[in-house]
Design a protein around this motif. Structure first.
Motif, PDB file in Angstrom:
ATOM      1  N   LEU A 144       0.753  -1.178   0.085  1.00 37.35           N
ATOM      2  CA  LEU A 144      -0.037  -0.183  -0.095  1.00 37.35           C
ATOM      3  C   LEU A 144       0.709   1.369  -0.060  1.00 37.35           C
ATOM      4  N   TRP A 145       2.003   1.009   0.790  1.00 37.74           N
ATOM      5  CA  TRP A 145       2.813   2.489   1.053  1.00 37.74           C
ATOM      6  C   TRP A 145       3.980   2.544   0.242  1.00 37.74           C
ATOM      7  N   GLU A 171       4.907  -0.742   5.235  1.00 37.98           N
ATOM      8  CA  GLU A 171       3.383  -0.803   5.485  1.00 37.98           C
ATOM      9  C   GLU A 171       3.270  -0.646   7.117  1.00 37.98           C
ATOM     10  N   THR A 172       1.919  -0.666   7.256  1.00 41.60           N
ATOM     11  CA  THR A 172       1.750  -0.030   8.855  1.00 41.60           C
ATOM     12  C   THR A 172       2.003  -1.214   9.650  1.00 41.60           C
ATOM     13  N   LEU A 175      -0.991  -3.639  10.819  1.00 37.00           N
ATOM     14  CA  LEU A 175      -1.924  -3.781   9.502  1.00 37.00           C
ATOM     15  C   LEU A 175      -1.165  -4.486   8.570  1.00 37.00           C
ATOM     16  N   GLY A 176      -0.653  -3.680   7.411  1.00 37.80           N
ATOM     17  CA  GLY A 176       0.133  -4.309   6.392  1.00 37.80           C
ATOM     18  C   GLY A 176       1.437  -4.814   6.947  1.00 37.80           C
ATOM     19  N   LYS A 199      -9.618 -13.046   0.765  1.00 43.10           N
ATOM     20  CA  LYS A 199     -10.035 -12.317   1.879  1.00 43.10           C
ATOM     21  C   LYS A 199     -10.718 -13.195   2.485  1.00 43.10           C
ATOM     22  N   LEU A 212      -4.627 -10.930   5.193  1.00 47.98           N
ATOM     23  CA  LEU A 212      -4.419 -10.158   6.215  1.00 47.98           C
ATOM     24  C   LEU A 212      -5.708  -9.367   6.705  1.00 47.98           C
ATOM     25  N   SER A 213      -6.190  -9.448   7.922  1.00 43.91           N
ATOM     26  CA  SER A 213      -7.372  -8.774   7.931  1.00 43.91           C
ATOM     27  C   SER A 213      -7.144  -7.202   8.389  1.00 43.91           C
ATOM     28  N   GLY A 214      -7.920  -6.351   7.790  1.00 42.82           N
ATOM     29  CA  GLY A 214      -7.500  -4.893   7.918  1.00 42.82           C
ATOM     30  C   GLY A 214      -6.412  -4.457   6.996  1.00 42.82           C
ATOM     31  N   ALA A 215      -5.855  -5.464   6.179  1.00 38.29           N
ATOM     32  CA  ALA A 215      -4.824  -5.001   5.415  1.00 38.29           C
ATOM     33  C   ALA A 215      -4.915  -5.573   4.057  1.00 38.29           C
ATOM     34  N   THR A 216      -6.104  -5.451   3.432  1.00 35.02           N
ATOM     35  CA  THR A 216      -6.604  -5.985   2.022  1.00 35.02           C
ATOM     36  C   THR A 216      -5.597  -5.405   0.951  1.00 35.02           C
ATOM     37  N   LEU A 217      -5.331  -4.278   0.901  1.00 31.91           N
ATOM     38  CA  LEU A 217      -4.513  -3.899  -0.134  1.00 31.91           C
ATOM     39  C   LEU A 217      -3.041  -4.278   0.173  1.00 31.91           C
ATOM     40  N   THR A 218      -2.583  -4.395   1.175  1.00 24.21           N
ATOM     41  CA  THR A 218      -1.264  -5.027   1.260  1.00 24.21           C
ATOM     42  C   THR A 218      -1.240  -6.516   0.884  1.00 24.21           C
TER      43      THR A 218
HETATM   44  C1  FMN Z   1      -3.480   5.082   9.043  1.00 21.18           C
HETATM   45  C2  FMN Z   1      -3.819   3.781   8.024  1.00 21.18           C
HETATM   46  C3  FMN Z   1      -2.822   3.060   7.885  1.00 21.18           C
HETATM   47  C4  FMN Z   1      -3.395   1.794   7.057  1.00 21.18           C
HETATM   48  N1  FMN Z   1      -2.099   0.986   6.510  1.00 21.18           N
HETATM   49  C5  FMN Z   1      -2.695  -0.195   5.768  1.00 21.18           C
HETATM   50  C6  FMN Z   1      -1.456  -0.983   5.526  1.00 21.18           C
HETATM   51  O1  FMN Z   1      -0.308  -1.058   5.853  1.00 21.18           O
HETATM   52  N2  FMN Z   1      -2.164  -2.033   4.509  1.00 21.18           N
HETATM   53  C7  FMN Z   1      -3.324  -2.005   4.196  1.00 21.18           C
HETATM   54  O2  FMN Z   1      -3.675  -2.839   3.291  1.00 21.18           O
HETATM   55  N3  FMN Z   1      -4.369  -1.370   4.617  1.00 21.18           N
HETATM   56  C8  FMN Z   1      -3.990  -0.211   5.402  1.00 21.18           C
HETATM   57  N4  FMN Z   1      -5.106   0.592   5.887  1.00 21.18           N
HETATM   58  C9  FMN Z   1      -6.322   0.253   5.688  1.00 21.18           C
HETATM   59  C10 FMN Z   1      -6.653   0.651   4.363  1.00 21.18           C
HETATM   60  O3  FMN Z   1      -7.069   1.833   4.069  1.00 21.18           O
HETATM   61  C11 FMN Z   1      -8.007  -0.002   3.980  1.00 21.18           C
HETATM   62  O4  FMN Z   1      -9.138   0.264   4.700  1.00 21.18           O
HETATM   63  C12 FMN Z   1      -7.888  -1.919   4.040  1.00 21.18           C
HETATM   64  O5  FMN Z   1      -6.811  -1.846   3.289  1.00 21.18           O
HETATM   65  C13 FMN Z   1      -8.921  -2.405   3.873  1.00 21.18           C
HETATM   66  O6  FMN Z   1      -8.714  -3.605   4.491  1.00 21.18           O
HETATM   67  P1  FMN Z   1     -10.064  -4.737   5.109  1.00 21.18           P
HETATM   68  O7  FMN Z   1     -10.970  -4.841   3.956  1.00 21.18           O
HETATM   69  O8  FMN Z   1      -9.396  -5.974   5.265  1.00 21.18           O
HETATM   70  O9  FMN Z   1     -10.550  -3.754   6.247  1.00 21.18           O
HETATM   71  C14 FMN Z   1      -4.547   1.748   6.763  1.00 21.18           C
HETATM   72  C15 FMN Z   1      -5.555   2.632   7.063  1.00 21.18           C
HETATM   73  C16 FMN Z   1      -5.009   3.642   7.928  1.00 21.18           C
HETATM   74  C17 FMN Z   1      -6.230   4.661   8.227  1.00 21.18           C
END
Ligand code: FMN
Length: 248
Positions: A144-145, A171-172, A175-176, A199, A212-218
């Motif tokens: 993502l980043w 990546e965060t 999350l990622g 997913k 990875l939950s909350g990290a779909t884009l990664t």
């Molecule tokens: C501060 C911040 C950091 C994030 N870091 C990541 C990240 O490293 N990787 C990622 O896939 N999504 C990250 N997200 C979340 C994405 O914006 C997105 O909501 C997420 O990828 C959706 O994943 P989900 O469908 O599993 O919830 C971050 C969001 C925020 C607000």
């Protein structure tokens, strides 16, 4: 009454002198430390290759790497080994050298690497009988980043995943950044190419990995990275030879 020592000229002189001395000290330290930094960088890469090969918590990285890992260079188009010193190969430098790399079309560049080098190093880990136990491929691709750097270790069948190891990314954390979580990377062992990161749950499917939950884009970035490097623009031609038994 102000003395001569407190004149603006003298104060400026002292400040400029001090700045010059500091600049010389910092520059000298930087030049002197460069070989050490380079050695640390190489050791870090070797530590991660060893981890991908299943050697964890290694104390003497250089010795363990030298004994257990064979570094080779392959031609990416043909998949053949070429006679190039792996230590001289710098992917980041080579990537921007027109004579040693090619630009990728948008359609081919699913990992966002922009260019592909003509050659690439690969690492072979050997078992006690000298047979190849693992083929370790350097991989990189956009999350993502930013670019995520890692190694994908395959069995000598060129098909079964032994391990995945990411060592550098933006990546965060939490999350990622979970791409480095051993609990997640352990779920890759025994899976088979091609891989689809889904997913939710993979339900024990040999070709699927839990996203990875909350990290779909990664997760999508990792999926694209694996598809790219195991596909035809990446190590595909080499893996085709490995699958025909080229290593053992
Ligand atoms: C501060 C911040 C950091 C994030 N870091 C990541 C990240 O490293 N990787 C990622 O896939 N999504 C990250 N997200 C979340 C994405 O914006 C997105 O909501 C997420 O990828 C959706 O994943 P989900 O469908 O599993 O919830 C971050 C969001 C925020 C607000």
């Amino acid at each position: 009454m102000s003395s001569n020592n407190e004149s603006i000229g003298k104060t400026l002189g002292v400040v400029i002198g001090l700045c010059l001395v500091c600049a010389v000290v910092v520059s000298a330290a930087s030049v002197q430390l460069r070989p050490l930094q380079q050695a640390n960088k190489i050791e870090d890469v070797q530590r991660n290759i060893l981890a991908a090969a299943g050697f964890n918590d290694v104390t003497d990285v250089k010795a363990t790497f030298g004994t257990n890992i064979e570094s080779r260079v392959i031609n990416m188009k043909t998949g053949d080994f070429v006679d190039v010193d792996p230590m001289s190969f710098d992917f980041e430098m080579t990537k921007f050298d027109d004579t040693r790399s090619i630009a990728l079309s948008k359609a081919d560049d699913i990992a966002g690497v922009q260019r592909m080098t003509n050659n690439s190093p690969v690492y072979l880990s050997k078992d006690e009988n000298g047979n190849v136990a693992s083929v370790i491929l350097p991989i990189q691709g956009y999350g993502l980043w930013g670019v995520m750097f890692g190694f994908l270790a395959l069995d000598s069948d060129g098909q079964t995943i032994n391990a995945i190891q990411f060592y550098k990314h933006n990546e965060t954390a939490g999350l990622g950044g979970e791409i480095q979580n051993p609990k997640w990377t352990a779920t890759w062992a025994g899976k088979s190419l091609p891989i689809d990161i889904v997913k939710g749950t993979s339900d024990g499917d040999a070709n699927k990995i839990d996203g990875l939950s909350g990290a779909t884009l990664t997760s999508v970035g990792v999926d694209n990275t694996i598809d790219f490097w195991t596909g035809n623009t990446g190590f595909g031609p080499f893996l085709a030879k490995v699958r025909k038994g080229a290593l053992n």
